[in-house]
Design an enzyme around this catalytic site. Structure first.
Site, PDB file in Angstrom:
ATOM      1  CB  SER A 188      -0.890   0.006   1.242  1.00 16.60           C
ATOM      2  OG  SER A 188      -1.423   1.310   1.420  1.00 16.60           O
ATOM      3  CG  HIS A 224      -3.901  -1.603  -1.615  1.00 18.61           C
ATOM      4  ND1 HIS A 224      -5.013  -2.349  -1.948  1.00 18.61           N
ATOM      5  CD2 HIS A 224      -4.285  -0.800  -0.584  1.00 18.61           C
ATOM      6  CE1 HIS A 224      -6.019  -2.022  -1.148  1.00 18.61           C
ATOM      7  NE2 HIS A 224      -5.607  -1.082  -0.312  1.00 18.61           N
ATOM      8  CG  ASP A 230      -5.129   2.413   0.897  1.00 22.10           C
ATOM      9  OD1 ASP A 230      -6.080   1.626   0.728  1.00 22.10           O
ATOM     10  OD2 ASP A 230      -4.033   2.068   1.381  1.00 22.10           O
ATOM     11  CG  MET A 285      -8.455   7.026   2.482  1.00 28.84           C
ATOM     12  SD  MET A 285      -7.749   6.937   4.136  1.00 28.84           S
ATOM     13  CE  MET A 285      -6.794   5.425   3.997  1.00 28.84           C
ATOM     14  CG  HIS A 318      -9.273   0.145  -0.502  1.00 33.52           C
ATOM     15  ND1 HIS A 318      -8.681  -0.132   0.717  1.00 33.52           N
ATOM     16  CD2 HIS A 318     -10.615   0.107  -0.277  1.00 33.52           C
ATOM     17  CE1 HIS A 318      -9.625  -0.329   1.622  1.00 33.52           C
ATOM     18  NE2 HIS A 318     -10.803  -0.180   1.046  1.00 33.52           N
ATOM     19  CG  MET A 345     -11.391   3.176   2.068  1.00 30.80           C
ATOM     20  SD  MET A 345      -9.830   3.075   2.954  1.00 30.80           S
ATOM     21  CE  MET A 345      -8.709   3.196   1.569  1.00 30.80           C
ATOM     22  CG  MET A 398     -11.634  -2.775   5.118  1.00 30.04           C
ATOM     23  SD  MET A 398     -10.122  -2.179   4.350  1.00 30.04           S
ATOM     24  CE  MET A 398      -9.185  -1.522   5.709  1.00 30.04           C
ATOM     25  N   GLY A 409      -9.013   3.896   7.088  1.00 32.22           N
ATOM     26  CA  GLY A 409      -8.688   5.302   7.329  1.00 32.22           C
ATOM     27  C   GLY A 409      -7.204   5.577   7.502  1.00 32.22           C
ATOM     28  CG  PHE A 410      -5.724   6.755  10.048  1.00 32.74           C
ATOM     29  CD1 PHE A 410      -5.155   7.977   9.702  1.00 32.74           C
ATOM     30  CD2 PHE A 410      -7.035   6.728  10.518  1.00 32.74           C
ATOM     31  CE1 PHE A 410      -5.876   9.160   9.836  1.00 32.74           C
ATOM     32  CE2 PHE A 410      -7.770   7.897  10.657  1.00 32.74           C
ATOM     33  CZ  PHE A 410      -7.192   9.116  10.319  1.00 32.74           C
ATOM     34  N   GLY A 411      -3.004   3.821   7.906  1.00 30.81           N
ATOM     35  CA  GLY A 411      -2.065   2.705   7.897  1.00 30.81           C
ATOM     36  C   GLY A 411      -1.518   2.489   9.305  1.00 30.81           C
ATOM     37  N   GLY A 412      -0.820   1.382   9.477  1.00 35.26           N
ATOM     38  CA  GLY A 412      -0.096   1.136  10.727  1.00 35.26           C
ATOM     39  C   GLY A 412      -0.944   0.725  11.908  1.00 35.26           C
ATOM     40  CG  ASP A 451      -6.316  -2.964   3.048  1.00 34.22           C
ATOM     41  OD1 ASP A 451      -5.227  -2.739   3.602  1.00 34.22           O
ATOM     42  OD2 ASP A 451      -6.957  -2.106   2.405  1.00 34.22           O
ATOM     43  N   GLY A 467      -3.042  -4.135   8.805  1.00 29.23           N
ATOM     44  CA  GLY A 467      -2.261  -4.772   9.867  1.00 29.23           C
ATOM     45  C   GLY A 467      -1.659  -6.110   9.491  1.00 29.23           C
ATOM     46  CB  SER A 477       3.377  -0.171   8.447  1.00 32.78           C
ATOM     47  OG  SER A 477       2.240  -0.910   8.774  1.00 32.78           O
TER      48      SER A 477
HETATM   49  C1  DX5 Z   1      -6.355   1.469   5.594  1.00 32.60           C
HETATM   50  C2  DX5 Z   1      -5.911   1.142   4.196  1.00 32.60           C
HETATM   51  C3  DX5 Z   1      -4.843   0.116   4.118  1.00 32.60           C
HETATM   52  C4  DX5 Z   1      -3.549   0.527   4.802  1.00 32.60           C
HETATM   53  C5  DX5 Z   1      -2.788  -0.709   5.167  1.00 32.60           C
HETATM   54  O1  DX5 Z   1      -7.535   2.182   5.563  1.00 32.60           O
HETATM   55  O2  DX5 Z   1      -6.987   0.667   3.409  1.00 32.60           O
HETATM   56  O3  DX5 Z   1      -4.582  -0.260   2.779  1.00 32.60           O
HETATM   57  O4  DX5 Z   1      -2.749   1.325   3.997  1.00 32.60           O
HETATM   58  O5  DX5 Z   1      -1.682  -0.316   5.904  1.00 32.60           O
HETATM   59  P1  DX5 Z   1      -1.019  -1.305   6.972  1.00 32.60           P
HETATM   60  O6  DX5 Z   1      -0.552  -2.501   6.219  1.00 32.60           O
HETATM   61  O7  DX5 Z   1       0.080  -0.492   7.556  1.00 32.60           O
HETATM   62  O8  DX5 Z   1      -2.097  -1.650   7.968  1.00 32.60           O
HETATM   63 ZN    ZN Z   2      -6.515  -0.279   1.438  1.00 36.08          ZN
END
Ligand code: DX5
Ligand code: ZN
Length: 216
Positions: free
Chosen positions: A7, A30, A32, A34, A63, A65, A136, A141-144, A174, A176, A197
């Site tokens: 991502s 990937h 994202d 948003m 993706h 969102m 999901m 909304g957020f990575g990590g 998708d 974590g 991440s």
């Molecule tokens: C979250 C995104 C994911 C995110 C995954 O809303 O859709 O694609 O970037 O990031 P990690 O792998 O760090 O959870």
């Molecule tokens: Zn995603």
């Protein structure tokens, strides 16, 4: 063997071309998108996808969102997406069906995405027309964020529905995903692992991709 889709949410947006090259050993990229409405965060949109398309041959897994995604399908298709995912929670069922039809008319692969709250059965009205289901394993909304173990059951339920109604449909997971859980996620039925991440936070992203693939 599972596909790995890094991502770019975890990439450096000022050095996106270089950061895409760092993950070129992956199967898909990937992206994202948003809108600050469907999710609290705002990331990138159509022009960025069009620019990415000019710089890579990688399969672009986009993706969405965003609220009422049917409004944007043609534009993301023309920008060069290879696959689009729309969230089932983002509009009424008739409009989700419109979005999937628009993807098909543009020759782009069709996917629906499920927030953690949404049950696997919600894919049933669409299952036969889908190329992929995205489950999901964090709140979008957020990575990590931390992988939600409780979603393993949803992955298994989606796998059972895919096996029954549309066995060639991909199942993407998708949120974590990393070396600690890639094997479990693949065993639950995933065929595509998104990793932000876990790939971009690694000293050697190519080695991280290979390790995830082997684990899965
Ligand atoms: C979250 C995104 C994911 C995110 C995954 O809303 O859709 O694609 O970037 O990031 P990690 O792998 O760090 O959870
Ligand atoms: Zn995603």
């Amino acid at each position: 063997m599972v596909k790995i889709a890094p991502s770019i949410l975890s990439a450096d947006f000022c050095n996106l071309e270089a950061d895409i090259r760092r993950v070129s050993a992956a199967d898909w990229l990937h992206v994202d998108v948003m809108d600050g409405m469907f999710v609290p965060n705002i990331t990138i949109g159509v022009p960025v996808v069009a620019s990415i398309r000019k710089h890579t041959e990688m399969f672009l897994d986009v993706h969405l969102m965003v609220d009422k995604p049917a409004r944007y399908i043609d534009r993301f298709c023309k920008a060069g997406a290879d696959l689009l995912s729309v969230h089932l929670e983002a509009d009424h069922p008739a409009r989700i069906a419109d979005a999937l039809r628009a993807m098909g008319a543009n020759g782009v692969k069709r996917a629906v995405a499920l927030r953690p709250i949404t049950s696997a059965r919600a894919i049933l009205p669409y299952i036969e027309e889908l190329d992929m289901v995205l489950v999901m394993t964090v709140e979008p909304g957020f990575g990590g964020q931390k992988f939600m173990e409780s979603q393993l059951e949803t992955i298994r339920e989606v796998r059972a529905l895919i096996d029954r109604y549309n066995p060639s449909c991909e199942l993407e997971v998708d949120g974590g995903v990393g070396p600690a859980n890639a094997k479990t996620v693949a065993e639950a039925g995933a065929t595509v692992l998104v990793a932000g991440s876990a790939v971009y936070g690694a000293a050697d992203p190519a080695a991280a991709i290979a390790a995830l693939r082997n684990a899965g």
